[in-house]
Motif scaffolding. Structure first.
Motif, PDB file in Angstrom:
ATOM      1  N   MET A 288     -19.088  20.887  39.185  1.00 17.48           N
ATOM      2  CA  MET A 288     -20.486  21.264  38.803  1.00 17.48           C
ATOM      3  C   MET A 288     -21.007  22.391  39.568  1.00 17.48           C
ATOM      4  SD  MET A 288     -22.627  17.663  38.165  1.00 17.48           S
ATOM      5  CE  MET A 288     -22.465  17.128  39.773  1.00 17.48           C
ATOM      6  N   ARG A 289     -20.437  22.580  40.633  1.00 18.08           N
ATOM      7  CA  ARG A 289     -20.861  23.670  41.447  1.00 18.08           C
ATOM      8  C   ARG A 289     -20.072  25.019  41.399  1.00 18.08           C
ATOM      9  NH1 ARG A 289     -19.772  22.012  46.991  1.00 18.08           N
ATOM     10  NH2 ARG A 289     -20.654  23.926  47.767  1.00 18.08           N
ATOM     11  N   PHE A 290     -18.799  24.993  40.921  1.00 18.87           N
ATOM     12  CA  PHE A 290     -18.102  26.120  40.924  1.00 18.87           C
ATOM     13  C   PHE A 290     -17.139  26.128  39.436  1.00 18.87           C
ATOM     14  CE2 PHE A 290     -18.237  24.794  45.267  1.00 18.87           C
ATOM     15  CZ  PHE A 290     -18.620  26.158  45.884  1.00 18.87           C
ATOM     16  N   LEU A 337     -11.702  27.887  32.504  1.00 22.24           N
ATOM     17  CA  LEU A 337     -11.984  26.973  33.780  1.00 22.24           C
ATOM     18  C   LEU A 337     -11.488  25.555  33.421  1.00 22.24           C
ATOM     19  CD1 LEU A 337     -15.163  28.267  35.373  1.00 22.24           C
ATOM     20  CD2 LEU A 337     -12.653  28.397  36.383  1.00 22.24           C
ATOM     21  N   ARG A 338     -11.655  24.947  32.275  1.00 17.74           N
ATOM     22  CA  ARG A 338     -11.628  23.626  31.823  1.00 17.74           C
ATOM     23  C   ARG A 338     -10.040  23.093  31.829  1.00 17.74           C
ATOM     24  NH1 ARG A 338     -16.516  24.698  31.521  1.00 17.74           N
ATOM     25  NH2 ARG A 338     -18.225  23.351  31.038  1.00 17.74           N
ATOM     26  N   VAL A 339      -9.325  24.259  31.850  1.00 15.77           N
ATOM     27  CA  VAL A 339      -7.975  23.993  31.934  1.00 15.77           C
ATOM     28  C   VAL A 339      -7.214  23.211  33.089  1.00 15.77           C
ATOM     29  CG1 VAL A 339      -5.457  24.893  31.555  1.00 15.77           C
ATOM     30  CG2 VAL A 339      -7.434  25.580  30.170  1.00 15.77           C
ATOM     31  N   VAL A 344     -10.753  28.490  40.127  1.00 13.69           N
ATOM     32  CA  VAL A 344     -11.820  29.648  39.648  1.00 13.69           C
ATOM     33  C   VAL A 344     -11.025  31.154  40.045  1.00 13.69           C
ATOM     34  CG1 VAL A 344     -13.985  30.573  40.667  1.00 13.69           C
ATOM     35  CG2 VAL A 344     -13.490  28.088  40.321  1.00 13.69           C
ATOM     36  N   GLN A 345     -10.293  31.134  41.150  1.00 14.74           N
ATOM     37  CA  GLN A 345      -9.714  32.299  41.231  1.00 14.74           C
ATOM     38  C   GLN A 345      -8.928  32.798  40.369  1.00 14.74           C
ATOM     39  OE1 GLN A 345      -8.096  32.671  45.309  1.00 14.74           O
ATOM     40  NE2 GLN A 345     -10.365  32.528  46.249  1.00 14.74           N
ATOM     41  N   SER A 346      -7.824  31.888  39.883  1.00 15.10           N
ATOM     42  CA  SER A 346      -6.933  32.025  39.077  1.00 15.10           C
ATOM     43  C   SER A 346      -7.724  32.566  37.495  1.00 15.10           C
ATOM     44  CB  SER A 346      -5.932  30.653  38.825  1.00 15.10           C
ATOM     45  OG  SER A 346      -5.294  30.269  39.938  1.00 15.10           O
ATOM     46  N   LEU A 367       0.627  34.711  38.685  1.00 16.82           N
ATOM     47  CA  LEU A 367      -0.972  34.572  39.075  1.00 16.82           C
ATOM     48  C   LEU A 367      -1.306  33.448  40.023  1.00 16.82           C
ATOM     49  CD1 LEU A 367      -2.645  35.844  35.800  1.00 16.82           C
ATOM     50  CD2 LEU A 367      -2.327  37.018  37.956  1.00 16.82           C
ATOM     51  N   GLY A 368      -0.321  32.528  39.946  1.00 16.16           N
ATOM     52  CA  GLY A 368      -0.383  31.120  40.579  1.00 16.16           C
ATOM     53  C   GLY A 368      -0.966  29.973  40.037  1.00 16.16           C
TER      54      GLY A 368
END
Length: 429
Positions: A288-290, A337-339, A344-346, A367-368
């Motif tokens: 929820m936060r990130f 982001l949902r994958v 977040v960074q990726s 990309l990690g």
């Protein structure tokens, strides 16, 4: 340190370990007057005890005497256990002494309620005020705001402290009334609202006047006890989401219920705290936060509890297979982001990289991205959609098998390193 203070320290530091809402990020209290300490925005580096509790702060109760008889609390008044109370000056002296020795980098002060909420809050405020004005201490201070204390005392606490927290403890009011009949929700929500408003007012004043006083610059937090009452995970997540939106909380902490009062029949009959459930709730909070998840997306009415076998993000993907696979070269940021396997960074790296060329699986690895998990939920030029070939239950089983195999391999490697190691024992002289 005299024997009396040492005994108090032993009793009250042990009693404080049940409160987990003691992070220290967000404050930036510069030391400009040759004082002691320096609060910084990046937060304090934490160390941890064997049970995972944070100990870099001087985490202490002012007293473990309490006028309340909450069913879940080790310090309830009906418990027969050693009791102690620090004077304000004793806590000030201990804090400065430990800080000078580099044992601590801040103070986390909570307390049982003695005589009345106002009396307790007044003594706690006096400790913070003494540290700031008499000792010129500029380090981090986190104070508990006592529910039921006057608004004037709560406001003064925010002037001297970096962070304030009001513990809700039980997620719903009916269960709070059942387990802690002497407490009520209005006394908890009211100071939260006051702290929220005072923080906003202080920020606006500092935009106009640089030397306007700060108010709780590190914000406010709260703690919820998980497992002491029968709320579902969905109820807890919806509550924490609402607190973030309405009260502007910095953090909501979850504490697995510790069966410290097994004799009380109002409490569940468990032998150990629900640590896995606690961890899954923290992961949901992180989403929820990130990760821009809404509380309603993480759990619904048909599934009110989190899957303890998999993290909430993977659980969401398995329940919503119709949304996948995601075309990594076309999908928007929130969908990426949902994958599972993409952080977040990726996700940010993917958005930036695909401006220059179409991304392939090789690019994603560089990309990690955790391809062992993500490959089932994405598509690229040479990676066709594969999640449609899997039934959710079978895919979950496969991913769990792979994770267990990796865990066993890691466990074997660590064991082999341990058995192959031949220590050189020191010679005693």
């Amino acid at each position: 340190m005299n024997e009396t203070v040492a005994k108090k320290l032993q009793i009250l530091s042990d009693a404080a370990k049940y409160d987990v809402s003691c992070a220290s990020s967000g404050s930036n209290r510069a030391n400009r007057s040759k004082g002691i300490g320096n609060g910084v925005a990046c937060g304090i580096c934490h160390s941890f005890t064997d049970d995972g509790r944070c100990v870099s702060l001087f985490k202490i109760l002012m007293t473990n005497h309490c006028i309340y008889d909450c069913a879940y609390c080790i310090n309830r008044r009906s418990n027969d256990r050693p009791r102690a109370t620090f004077t304000p000056q004793e806590i000030v002296d201990l804090t400065i002494g430990f800080y000078r020795r580099n044992y601590i980098e801040g103070l986390f002060l909570s307390s049982g309620v003695i005589k009345s909420p106002d009396h307790t809050m007044e003594r706690m405020v006096s400790i913070a005020k003494k540290l700031r004005t008499e000792e010129n201490y500029n380090g981090y201070i986190h104070l508990k705001a006592i529910p039921g204390a006057s608004g004037m005392l709560i406001h003064e606490a925010g002037i001297w402290a970096d962070r304030l927290s009001v513990n809700m403890e039980i997620p719903t009011e009916p269960n709070l009334k059942k387990l802690a009949p002497e407490k009520n929700y209005p006394d908890i929500i009211s100071p939260m609202g006051q702290i929220r408003d005072s923080i906003l007012v202080a920020k606006e004043e500092r935009k106009k006047y640089r030397k306007a006083p700060r108010f709780a610059p590190a914000g406010q937090s709260t703690q919820l006890i998980v497992g002491a009452s029968p709320e579902t995970d969905r109820q807890i997540i919806l509550l924490s989401s609402g607190l973030y939106k309405k009260q502007n909380l910095k953090r909501v902490y979850f504490s697995g219920y510790l069966p410290v009062n097994e004799y009380d029949k109002r409490l569940p009959a468990i032998s150990r705290p629900p640590l896995v459930r606690e961890n899954r709730l923290y992961q949901s909070d992180w989403l929820m936060r990130f990760y821009r998840f809404k509380a309603e997306e993480i759990l619904d009415e048909d599934q009110p509890f989190l899957d303890l076998d998999v993290d909430p993000k993977l659980g969401y993907a398995l329940r919503n297979m119709h949304l996948f696979p995601v075309d990594i070269n076309k999908a928007d940021y929130e969908m990426i982001l949902r994958v599972p396997g993409i952080g977040v960074q990726s996700a940010q790296k993917i958005i930036r990289a695909r401006k220059h060329r179409r991304l392939t699986m090789l690019h994603l690895k560089k990309l990690g991205i955790v391809m062992k998990r993500a490959k089932y939920f994405i598509s690229t030029n040479e990676l066709p959609a594969s999640c449609s070939d899997w039934e959710p239950r079978r895919l979950k089983h496969k991913l769990l098998s792979e994770m267990n195999a990796k865990f066993k391999k890691t466990e074997y490697t660590q064991l082999k390193l341990f058995t192959d190691f031949k220590p050189v024992l020191p010679t005693l002289h």
